[in-house]
Design a protein around this motif. Sequence first.
Motif, PDB file in Angstrom:
ATOM      1  N   VAL A 112      39.458  36.370  40.965  1.00 44.16           N
ATOM      2  CA  VAL A 112      39.981  35.087  40.503  1.00 44.16           C
ATOM      3  C   VAL A 112      40.912  34.545  41.571  1.00 44.16           C
ATOM      4  CG1 VAL A 112      41.333  33.925  38.750  1.00 44.16           C
ATOM      5  CG2 VAL A 112      39.852  35.815  38.093  1.00 44.16           C
ATOM      6  N   VAL A 113      40.674  33.368  42.052  1.00 41.08           N
ATOM      7  CA  VAL A 113      41.549  32.728  43.023  1.00 41.08           C
ATOM      8  C   VAL A 113      42.415  31.731  42.294  1.00 41.08           C
ATOM      9  CG1 VAL A 113      41.686  31.306  45.073  1.00 41.08           C
ATOM     10  CG2 VAL A 113      39.905  33.039  44.895  1.00 41.08           C
ATOM     11  N   VAL A 114      43.710  31.878  42.449  1.00 46.43           N
ATOM     12  CA  VAL A 114      44.641  30.963  41.805  1.00 46.43           C
ATOM     13  C   VAL A 114      45.198  30.035  42.858  1.00 46.43           C
ATOM     14  CG1 VAL A 114      46.712  30.777  40.414  1.00 46.43           C
ATOM     15  CG2 VAL A 114      45.219  32.756  40.143  1.00 46.43           C
ATOM     16  N   GLN A 115      44.987  28.753  42.692  1.00 45.73           N
ATOM     17  CA  GLN A 115      45.423  27.748  43.655  1.00 45.73           C
ATOM     18  C   GLN A 115      46.743  27.155  43.190  1.00 45.73           C
ATOM     19  OE1 GLN A 115      42.635  28.495  46.084  1.00 45.73           O
ATOM     20  NE2 GLN A 115      43.444  26.500  46.538  1.00 45.73           N
ATOM     21  N   ASN A 116      47.704  27.165  44.059  1.00 51.06           N
ATOM     22  CA  ASN A 116      48.996  26.574  43.738  1.00 51.06           C
ATOM     23  C   ASN A 116      49.522  25.835  44.946  1.00 51.06           C
ATOM     24  OD1 ASN A 116      49.722  27.371  40.991  1.00 51.06           O
ATOM     25  ND2 ASN A 116      49.357  29.420  41.791  1.00 51.06           N
ATOM     26  N   ASP A 117      48.769  24.829  45.407  1.00 52.46           N
ATOM     27  CA  ASP A 117      49.180  24.085  46.587  1.00 52.46           C
ATOM     28  C   ASP A 117      50.463  23.337  46.313  1.00 52.46           C
ATOM     29  OD1 ASP A 117      45.772  23.344  47.483  1.00 52.46           O
ATOM     30  OD2 ASP A 117      47.061  25.000  48.083  1.00 52.46           O
ATOM     31  N   LYS A 118      51.064  22.830  47.348  1.00 48.78           N
ATOM     32  CA  LYS A 118      52.417  22.329  47.236  1.00 48.78           C
ATOM     33  C   LYS A 118      52.545  20.930  46.685  1.00 48.78           C
ATOM     34  CE  LYS A 118      53.884  25.518  50.728  1.00 48.78           C
ATOM     35  NZ  LYS A 118      54.350  25.736  52.058  1.00 48.78           N
ATOM     36  N   LYS A 119      51.454  20.330  46.209  1.00 46.54           N
ATOM     37  CA  LYS A 119      51.632  19.085  45.465  1.00 46.54           C
ATOM     38  C   LYS A 119      52.302  19.449  44.159  1.00 46.54           C
ATOM     39  CE  LYS A 119      49.781  16.150  48.325  1.00 46.54           C
ATOM     40  NZ  LYS A 119      50.578  15.075  48.891  1.00 46.54           N
ATOM     41  N   GLY A 120      52.152  19.574  43.833  1.00 46.58           N
ATOM     42  CA  GLY A 120      52.705  20.078  42.626  1.00 46.58           C
ATOM     43  C   GLY A 120      54.329  20.240  42.689  1.00 46.58           C
TER      44      GLY A 120
ATOM     45  N   GLU B 299      55.614  20.066  37.021  1.00 43.40           N
ATOM     46  CA  GLU B 299      55.477  19.615  35.643  1.00 43.40           C
ATOM     47  C   GLU B 299      55.291  18.095  35.597  1.00 43.40           C
ATOM     48  OE1 GLU B 299      55.192  22.007  33.635  1.00 43.40           O
ATOM     49  OE2 GLU B 299      56.088  23.595  34.845  1.00 43.40           O
ATOM     50  N   THR B 300      54.555  17.646  34.598  1.00 44.67           N
ATOM     51  CA  THR B 300      54.281  16.213  34.498  1.00 44.67           C
ATOM     52  C   THR B 300      55.506  15.406  34.090  1.00 44.67           C
ATOM     53  OG1 THR B 300      53.529  16.536  32.221  1.00 44.67           O
ATOM     54  CG2 THR B 300      51.852  16.574  33.952  1.00 44.67           C
ATOM     55  N   ASN B 301      56.500  16.051  33.460  1.00 44.67           N
ATOM     56  CA  ASN B 301      57.688  15.281  33.056  1.00 44.67           C
ATOM     57  C   ASN B 301      58.630  14.996  34.227  1.00 44.67           C
ATOM     58  OD1 ASN B 301      58.949  17.740  33.485  1.00 44.67           O
ATOM     59  ND2 ASN B 301      59.428  18.092  31.321  1.00 44.67           N
ATOM     60  N   GLN B 302      58.337  15.568  35.398  1.00 49.65           N
ATOM     61  CA  GLN B 302      59.057  15.224  36.631  1.00 49.65           C
ATOM     62  C   GLN B 302      60.568  15.438  36.511  1.00 49.65           C
ATOM     63  OE1 GLN B 302      57.291  13.419  39.655  1.00 49.65           O
ATOM     64  NE2 GLN B 302      55.963  14.886  38.623  1.00 49.65           N
ATOM     65  N   ARG B 303      60.967  16.575  35.947  1.00 57.65           N
ATOM     66  CA  ARG B 303      62.404  16.846  35.867  1.00 57.65           C
ATOM     67  C   ARG B 303      62.671  18.344  35.928  1.00 57.65           C
ATOM     68  NH1 ARG B 303      63.558  15.051  29.584  1.00 57.65           N
ATOM     69  NH2 ARG B 303      62.525  16.815  28.565  1.00 57.65           N
ATOM     70  N   LEU B 304      63.913  18.679  36.248  1.00 61.02           N
ATOM     71  CA  LEU B 304      64.327  20.068  36.323  1.00 61.02           C
ATOM     72  C   LEU B 304      64.405  20.687  34.934  1.00 61.02           C
ATOM     73  CD1 LEU B 304      67.298  19.719  38.838  1.00 61.02           C
ATOM     74  CD2 LEU B 304      65.045  20.644  39.355  1.00 61.02           C
ATOM     75  N   ARG B 305      64.235  22.014  34.904  1.00 57.30           N
ATOM     76  CA  ARG B 305      64.412  22.771  33.683  1.00 57.30           C
ATOM     77  C   ARG B 305      65.276  23.990  33.989  1.00 57.30           C
ATOM     78  NH1 ARG B 305      58.664  24.336  31.496  1.00 57.30           N
ATOM     79  NH2 ARG B 305      58.720  25.456  33.482  1.00 57.30           N
TER      80      ARG B 305
END
Length: 309
Positions: free
Chosen positions: A3-11, A259-265
């Motif tokens: 399983v390859v998990v992609q987590n590029d830096k867009k995010g 995260e889609t809410n675009q804020r810190l947690r």
Amino acid sequence: MTVVVQNDKKGVGRTVGARAAVLAVLAAAALAAGCSRPADPVPPAQGQQLLPAPPARALDSYADRLHATFAARAAAARRWSLKQVPLTPPAPPARKLRVHARPGFQVEHQESWDLPPVFTTVPTRDKVVFLTIDDGAEKDPAFLRMMNDLKIPYTAFLTDYLIKDDYAYFRTMQSSGVTLNNHTLHHRYLPGLSYEQQRREICGMQDIMEKQFGTRPTMFRPPYGNYNQDTLRAAKSCGIRYAPIWNEEVYVDHWEFRETNQRLRPGDIVLTHFRGRAEWNGTMVDDMRRFLDYVTAHGYAVARLEDYL
């Protein structure tokens, strides 16, 4: 199955108040705790000794220390042109937190093989974030001075081919309390390599870290945030316990959110890089100024990742 998990830096933050206010709070706390002698003292139980209340000057001395600490932090914030004084993090948890792989970031046999968890946030209610800095390409002395001056904790993930021209820079960083961790020998895309190739990238960097910095890290970050089951198997075989990635990434001129809410947690891990004007429109000091102004404005302190794991 692979399983390859992609987590590029867009995010300057909250103040401790005037000295008189500090003394008032301390006095109230002392009364609540029974530090002040009541009008009609209760006799001590048999075998116990009634302790005298602390002298008033002890509270005064404590208030002086608080005031001096804040004054030094405020002066440092002015020197580095911050908009507010960075907030002081709370005391770390007495018991370390158990961290699991983030849902959707697990690989096959994640739990049964006890593979290092990949996570982006630490499970805490403390209003803190964790600053992590990758690779080691830029070696800016002003960055070290700034972070020492402001007493901001951070965690470094280092790649050998980018740091080997100046290991001493990172020894200086380590001497100030920064934990240095594994980001592989050559920063390659690990899922494209065999298990043995991945193991050489990770375990080889463990050897370098031990030789140059005296310790074998327990944290590893896969380059680009990309990994598969072989990556985590290889990491575990090299002594790695955690594989944190990130929930936000900060640049000199913008932030990127997973995260889609675009804020810190609370407990979010923030990524940035050792970069300078050669690649960014600014310096590492500019990058840190943006980071600190943002987290402080949103009511967050910067805590040390290792204190929570």
